[in-house]
Design a protein around this motif. Structure first.
Motif, mmCIF file in Angstrom:
data_model
loop_
_atom_site.group_PDB
_atom_site.id
_atom_site.type_symbol
_atom_site.label_atom_id
_atom_site.label_comp_id
_atom_site.label_asym_id
_atom_site.label_seq_id
_atom_site.Cartn_x
_atom_site.Cartn_y
_atom_site.Cartn_z
ATOM 1 N N UNK A 363 0.823 -1.204 0.000
ATOM 2 C CA UNK A 363 0.000 0.000 0.000
ATOM 3 C C UNK A 363 0.863 1.264 0.000
ATOM 4 N N UNK A 364 0.224 2.408 0.172
ATOM 5 C CA UNK A 364 0.920 3.690 0.109
ATOM 6 C C UNK A 364 1.993 3.812 1.190
ATOM 7 N N UNK A 365 1.833 3.056 2.286
ATOM 8 C CA UNK A 365 2.819 3.045 3.367
ATOM 9 C C UNK A 365 3.811 1.892 3.220
ATOM 10 N N UNK A 366 3.779 1.236 2.069
ATOM 11 C CA UNK A 366 4.683 0.138 1.731
ATOM 12 C C UNK A 366 4.476 -1.109 2.585
ATOM 13 N N UNK A 367 3.254 -1.292 3.082
ATOM 14 C CA UNK A 367 2.917 -2.482 3.837
ATOM 15 C C UNK A 367 2.265 -3.507 2.900
ATOM 16 N N UNK A 368 2.705 -4.769 2.942
ATOM 17 C CA UNK A 368 2.141 -5.789 2.042
ATOM 18 C C UNK A 368 0.641 -5.988 2.270
ATOM 19 N N UNK A 369 -0.099 -6.140 1.176
ATOM 20 C CA UNK A 369 -1.520 -6.470 1.238
ATOM 21 C C UNK A 369 -1.606 -7.998 1.301
ATOM 22 N N UNK A 370 -1.742 -8.536 2.501
ATOM 23 C CA UNK A 370 -1.637 -9.982 2.705
ATOM 24 C C UNK A 370 -2.894 -10.735 2.309
ATOM 25 N N UNK A 371 -3.958 -10.024 1.955
ATOM 26 C CA UNK A 371 -5.160 -10.692 1.459
ATOM 27 C C UNK A 371 -4.977 -11.186 0.023
ATOM 28 N N UNK A 372 -3.985 -10.673 -0.671
ATOM 29 C CA UNK A 372 -3.696 -11.111 -2.035
ATOM 30 C C UNK A 372 -2.888 -12.415 -1.997
ATOM 31 N N UNK A 373 -3.182 -13.331 -2.920
ATOM 32 C CA UNK A 373 -2.408 -14.566 -2.939
ATOM 33 C C UNK A 373 -0.989 -14.313 -3.452
ATOM 34 N N UNK A 374 -0.068 -15.192 -3.031
ATOM 35 C CA UNK A 374 1.324 -15.118 -3.487
ATOM 36 C C UNK A 374 1.469 -15.724 -4.885
ATOM 37 N N UNK A 375 0.780 -16.842 -5.088
ATOM 38 C CA UNK A 375 0.770 -17.538 -6.371
ATOM 39 C C UNK A 375 -0.679 -17.798 -6.737
ATOM 40 N N UNK A 376 -1.063 -17.569 -7.992
ATOM 41 C CA UNK A 376 -2.440 -17.812 -8.355
ATOM 42 C C UNK A 376 -2.692 -17.619 -9.832
ATOM 43 N N UNK A 377 -3.947 -17.501 -10.176
ATOM 44 C CA UNK A 377 -4.371 -17.439 -11.571
ATOM 45 C C UNK A 377 -3.612 -16.367 -12.346
ATOM 46 N N UNK A 378 -3.327 -15.227 -11.679
ATOM 47 C CA UNK A 378 -2.657 -14.111 -12.347
ATOM 48 C C UNK A 378 -1.296 -13.779 -11.730
ATOM 49 N N UNK A 379 -0.878 -14.541 -10.756
ATOM 50 C CA UNK A 379 0.410 -14.247 -10.084
ATOM 51 C C UNK A 379 1.415 -15.328 -10.454
ATOM 52 N N UNK A 380 2.397 -14.958 -11.226
ATOM 53 C CA UNK A 380 3.256 -15.919 -11.899
ATOM 54 C C UNK A 380 4.714 -15.470 -11.847
ATOM 55 N N UNK A 381 5.639 -16.290 -12.375
ATOM 56 C CA UNK A 381 7.050 -15.883 -12.396
ATOM 57 C C UNK A 381 7.457 -15.134 -13.660
ATOM 58 N N UNK A 382 6.467 -14.660 -14.405
ATOM 59 C CA UNK A 382 6.751 -14.107 -15.731
ATOM 60 C C UNK A 382 7.223 -12.656 -15.692
ATOM 61 N N UNK A 383 6.489 -11.768 -15.038
ATOM 62 C CA UNK A 383 6.882 -10.361 -15.046
ATOM 63 C C UNK A 383 8.237 -10.144 -14.372
ATOM 64 N N UNK A 384 8.413 -10.726 -13.186
ATOM 65 C CA UNK A 384 9.654 -10.455 -12.461
ATOM 66 C C UNK A 384 10.846 -11.212 -13.047
ATOM 67 N N UNK A 385 10.675 -12.473 -13.423
ATOM 68 C CA UNK A 385 11.810 -13.180 -14.021
ATOM 69 C C UNK A 385 12.179 -12.567 -15.365
ATOM 70 N N UNK A 386 11.171 -12.131 -16.119
ATOM 71 C CA UNK A 386 11.458 -11.515 -17.416
ATOM 72 C C UNK A 386 12.216 -10.209 -17.241
ATOM 73 N N UNK A 387 11.806 -9.414 -16.251
ATOM 74 C CA UNK A 387 12.513 -8.155 -15.994
ATOM 75 C C UNK A 387 13.976 -8.422 -15.657
ATOM 76 N N UNK A 388 14.215 -9.414 -14.824
ATOM 77 C CA UNK A 388 15.588 -9.735 -14.428
ATOM 78 C C UNK A 388 16.398 -10.218 -15.623
ATOM 79 N N UNK A 389 15.807 -11.094 -16.441
ATOM 80 C CA UNK A 389 16.509 -11.605 -17.621
ATOM 81 C C UNK A 389 16.762 -10.484 -18.622
ATOM 82 N N UNK A 390 15.750 -9.655 -18.876
ATOM 83 C CA UNK A 390 15.924 -8.535 -19.806
ATOM 84 C C UNK A 390 17.041 -7.611 -19.349
ATOM 85 N N UNK A 391 17.039 -7.267 -18.067
ATOM 86 C CA UNK A 391 18.063 -6.360 -17.567
ATOM 87 C C UNK A 391 19.449 -6.981 -17.654
#
Length: 403
Positions: A363-391
């Motif tokens: 959130x705006x205070x940089x506190x994790x929103x723990x109601x969101x799942x860590x892994x799920x239908x839309x939470x994957x290793x694609x955006x972050x792993x791709x960013x790391x590989x691209x960089x």
């Protein structure tokens, strides 16, 4: 920037890539039912019975194939090979072809709709797997899916791709990609994630019709999707491309900036490249000016002038690539240091040091929103792993120039 700064940046990115893919290889793999679990909550509890989506699974295939292409670690190649088989056996529609939307943990169909977005991500995963292994079936399926998108989803009258069809390719009334989206026939998001796999497919199949399709998509973005007044992407459209929303997505703006540039470079059309450079830099600059916090993080979106200042994991990841791409276009080191600052923010607030992977959002205070799942239908290793590989790939080239 100095060679020491580049070297340190690469060291941290490489370490994080290993940590991410190791998390997915160990924590998320489903030994009993094969494939990967459909959902893990923020505290690490696995829902073994959660349904599994084709987008998550094709993104996992892409991540491990791309991870192998970057690191040459045989473990990643083996996981990619297993995941390729899992997708073919569980998501491929052998009767009508194409990939269906959702299955249960046993592999039984739950939702058989055909989203254009999903066909695109199947191309993305299959084409990257072909790059990693030379598997001819993966290339054949990529080409088959390209032809499906052109034959079934392409709007010959108004141009662009419609969102969804039934399993047998008949008309569907509810075209939404998710519950958060508008029920409209066309969207920016789908077009961006068709451009992306087409670009990757072109790397291994330099077909003339595919090149034309990429050029058509670039033209649609420059002439229709990019708002001429604001410089932002419009997000939702009617059949004739009338805009249906005023929402601004900072993550998609900065993600689209580098994906458009990447596509133009890949088809190697000098005039298109020069034109896209201007579009890309404008998208990045607007994101930095309107949607970036003083700590270097990037806000989620803006609706009617009200900014949602939550910081989503995927937005931060795409911001990294967009900023480094802007540096490569312009030579302005300001973009490089903005990326370094954003990475520092990710390390501090977005990574889950205790449980692994990245939080969905803070959130705006940089506190994790723990109601969101860590892994799920839309939470994957694609955006972050791709960013790391691209960089890492881009920093290799920057380093070579400076040596």
């Amino acid at each position: 920037m100095t060679l020491e700064e580049i070297s340190q940046f690469k060291l941290e990115l490489s370490s994080e890539l290993d940590a991410l893919l190791s998390y997915w290889a160990t924590t998320v793999r489903d030994v009993e039912y094969k494939g990967f679990f459909g959902e893990i909550n923020s505290s690490g509890t696995i829902d073994k019975k959660a349904t599994r989506g084709v987008v998550l699974n094709t993104r996992i295939l892409w991540a491990f194939a791309a991870g192998y292409n970057r690191t040459q670690k045989e473990e990643y190649k083996q996981i990619a090979e297993e995941q390729f088989i899992y997708i073919i056996e569980n998501f491929w529609d052998s009767e009508n072809e194409g990939v269906i939307w959702e299955i249960d943990c046993d592999g039984n169909p739950v939702n058989t709709r055909k989203q254009a977005y999903a066909q695109g991500f199947a191309i993305y995963g299959f084409s990257e797997f072909y790059r990693a292994t030379g598997n001819e079936l993966s290339l054949d399926l990529s080409i088959k899916l390209y032809n499906i998108l052109q034959d079934k989803f392409w709007d010959k009258e108004h141009l662009g791709y419609i969102e969804a069809l039934q399993k047998d390719w008949s008309i569907i009334q509810d075209m939404r990609l998710s519950d958060k989206d508008l029920n409209v026939p066309k969207s920016m998001n789908t077009h961006l994630h068709i451009l992306e796999p087409y670009t990757n497919l072109y790397r291994v199949w330099s077909d003339g019709s595919l090149k034309n399709s990429i050029q058509d998509l670039i033209s649609i973005f420059q002439n229709i999707i990019v708002d001429k007044d604001t410089g932002h992407f419009n997000l939702f459209f009617g059949q004739n491309w009338k805009s249906k929303s005023k929402t601004i997505s900072y993550g998609h703006d900065i993600e689209g900036a580098w994906l458009l540039h990447e596509a133009a470079i890949e088809i190697n059309e000098p005039k298109v490249i020069e034109s896209i450079k201007k579009t890309s830099l404008r998208l990045v600059d607007i994101t930095c000016n309107e949607g970036m916090g003083q700590d270097g993080s990037i806000f989620n979106e803006s609706e009617e002038g009200i900014i949602d200042k939550d910081k989503h994991w995927w937005v931060q990841a795409e911001g990294l690539v967009g900023l480094i791409d802007a540096y490569e276009i312009s030579g302005d080191a300001t973009y490089f240091y903005k990326a370094v600052k954003l990475w520092a923010y990710i390390k501090t607030y977005i990574r889950d040091i205790k449980e692994g992977e990245w939080y969905w959002r803070v959130d705006i205070e940089n506190k994790p929103i723990l109601s969101e799942y860590k892994i799920g239908f839309w939470k994957c290793p694609y955006h972050n792993s791709r960013a790391l590989i691209e960089l890492l790939n881009r920093l290799d080239k920057i380093e070579e120039v400076r040596l």
